[in-house]
Design a protein around this motif. Structure first.
Motif, PDB file in Angstrom:
ATOM      1  N   SER A 139       0.839  -1.203   0.000  1.00  0.00           N
ATOM      2  CA  SER A 139       0.000   0.000   0.000  1.00  0.00           C
ATOM      3  C   SER A 139       0.869   1.246   0.000  1.00  0.00           C
ATOM      4  O   SER A 139       1.924   1.290   0.625  1.00  0.00           O
ATOM      5  N   ASN A 184      -3.673   0.307  -3.268  1.00  0.00           N
ATOM      6  CA  ASN A 184      -2.957  -0.963  -3.206  1.00  0.00           C
ATOM      7  C   ASN A 184      -2.337  -1.260  -4.562  1.00  0.00           C
ATOM      8  O   ASN A 184      -2.981  -1.102  -5.600  1.00  0.00           O
ATOM      9  N   ASN A 192       1.525  -5.751   2.364  1.00  0.00           N
ATOM     10  CA  ASN A 192       0.312  -6.394   2.860  1.00  0.00           C
ATOM     11  C   ASN A 192       0.393  -7.908   2.854  1.00  0.00           C
ATOM     12  O   ASN A 192       0.163  -8.550   3.871  1.00  0.00           O
TER      13      ASN A 192
END
Length: 162
Positions: free
Chosen positions: A13, A18, A96
């Motif tokens: 991110s 994203n 992530n």
């Protein structure tokens, strides 16, 4: 283009957006290091780091894409990618997960305020959309038009910071 992919990607991110990079293009992910600033460089070129004796240029996707803010946190990372036999670090707000996409669509001409040519496609997984970066385009901005490549920049900078 519409396709499913069995390739693995690292999703990260920057701000509220994203993005993903093919895992095979990533050398390593490291915590934020001290960056030596390069005078008179474009805003997206944050400087260079010394990664175990190798000088690695570091760019900011946030600055390249014209996003505001530049706060570093405990989750800030440098994703070191291998591109054309060179290493370049990309600052991201957080990493992530490793993921695959059930569907990848062609990118539109513009994604938000960002040129669609920076993306291979838009990965779809469940209800989430992720911009898959095209490193050739993203790093072309950094490499510039003189085609000096990373070695030329790293070597000239290395001479200045020794």
């Amino acid at each position: 283009m519409e396709r499913a992919s069995h390739d693995q990607y690292v999703e990260f991110s920057v701000g509220d957006e994203n993005y993903a990079i093919l895992i095979s293009e990533i050398h390593e992910i490291i915590r934020m290091l001290d960056i030596t600033v390069i005078p008179n460089s474009p805003s997206y070129l944050q400087g260079v780091i010394n990664l175990r004796g190798k000088i690695v240029p570091v760019i900011s996707i946030r600055n390249l894409f014209g996003m505001e803010g530049n706060e570093l946190s405990k989750s800030t990372r440098i994703v070191v990618v291998n591109h054309q036999e060179e290493s370049v670090g990309i600052i991201v707000d957080r990493v992530n997960k490793v993921t695959t996409f059930t569907d990848i669509q062609s990118p539109p001409d513009r994604i938000g305020g960002v040129n669609g040519s920076y993306f291979i496609g838009i990965g779809i997984i469940q209800d989430e959309l992720v911009g898959i970066l095209k490193l050739d385009s993203v790093l072309w901005e950094y490499r510039g038009t003189d085609n000096a490549g990373y070695d030329g920049i790293s070597n000239s900078l290395y001479g200045r910071i020794r």
